[in-house]
Motif scaffolding. Structure first.
Motif, PDB file in Angstrom:
ATOM      1  N   LEU A  34      83.226  41.670  16.283  1.00 57.46           N
ATOM      2  CA  LEU A  34      83.080  40.510  17.161  1.00 57.46           C
ATOM      3  C   LEU A  34      81.669  40.416  17.730  1.00 57.46           C
ATOM      4  O   LEU A  34      81.094  39.322  17.812  1.00 57.46           O
ATOM      5  CB  LEU A  34      84.112  40.559  18.291  1.00 57.46           C
ATOM      6  N   VAL A  35      81.079  41.554  18.078  1.00 57.94           N
ATOM      7  CA  VAL A  35      79.700  41.563  18.574  1.00 57.94           C
ATOM      8  C   VAL A  35      78.743  41.109  17.475  1.00 57.94           C
ATOM      9  O   VAL A  35      77.828  40.318  17.712  1.00 57.94           O
ATOM     10  CB  VAL A  35      79.321  42.966  19.106  1.00 57.94           C
ATOM     11  N   GLU A  36      78.974  41.593  16.264  1.00 64.93           N
ATOM     12  CA  GLU A  36      78.138  41.200  15.127  1.00 64.93           C
ATOM     13  C   GLU A  36      78.241  39.701  14.859  1.00 64.93           C
ATOM     14  O   GLU A  36      77.233  39.020  14.642  1.00 64.93           O
ATOM     15  CB  GLU A  36      78.576  41.992  13.889  1.00 64.93           C
ATOM     16  N   LEU A  37      79.465  39.170  14.877  1.00 61.79           N
ATOM     17  CA  LEU A  37      79.673  37.736  14.652  1.00 61.79           C
ATOM     18  C   LEU A  37      79.019  36.911  15.750  1.00 61.79           C
ATOM     19  O   LEU A  37      78.396  35.880  15.489  1.00 61.79           O
ATOM     20  CB  LEU A  37      81.166  37.418  14.563  1.00 61.79           C
ATOM     21  N   ASP A  44      70.989  31.845  15.680  1.00 59.24           N
ATOM     22  CA  ASP A  44      70.530  30.568  15.133  1.00 59.24           C
ATOM     23  C   ASP A  44      70.214  29.552  16.217  1.00 59.24           C
ATOM     24  O   ASP A  44      69.377  28.682  16.021  1.00 59.24           O
ATOM     25  CB  ASP A  44      71.587  29.981  14.188  1.00 59.24           C
ATOM     26  N   GLY A  45      70.877  29.640  17.364  1.00 59.66           N
ATOM     27  CA  GLY A  45      70.692  28.640  18.406  1.00 59.66           C
ATOM     28  C   GLY A  45      69.749  29.035  19.517  1.00 59.66           C
ATOM     29  O   GLY A  45      69.540  28.264  20.455  1.00 59.66           O
ATOM     30  N   LEU A  46      69.162  30.209  19.440  1.00 58.99           N
ATOM     31  CA  LEU A  46      68.294  30.655  20.531  1.00 58.99           C
ATOM     32  C   LEU A  46      67.091  29.743  20.744  1.00 58.99           C
ATOM     33  O   LEU A  46      66.701  29.474  21.880  1.00 58.99           O
ATOM     34  CB  LEU A  46      67.842  32.097  20.304  1.00 58.99           C
TER      35      LEU A  46
END
Length: 67
Positions: A34-37, A44-46
């Motif tokens: 979950l952390v990886e996902l 991508d949105g940073l």
């Protein structure tokens, strides 16, 4: 419990995926996955988020709560 409910731990999911991850097959989604996902999705949105200016975590939390 505080860490579990923190903003940094937030994963926004559609209802079907929320039910899948938290449902009977939740063992298929260990914390590490979950952390990886989450990292892959948010990376991508940073750049887009950087353009929001002075928006704080509290602002975003309030917007999410309102929705």
């Amino acid at each position: 419990m505080k860490e579990r409910n923190s903003f940094d731990n937030l994963n926004l999911l559609c209802n079907p995926h929320h039910e899948e991850i938290d449902g009977t097959d939740s063992d298929a989604y260990p914390v590490e996955l979950l952390v990886e996902l989450k990292f892959a999705r948010e990376t991508d949105g940073l750049d887009a988020l950087a353009g929001l200016g002075d928006l704080t975590k509290a602002d975003v939390s309030e917007m999410i709560a309102t929705v």
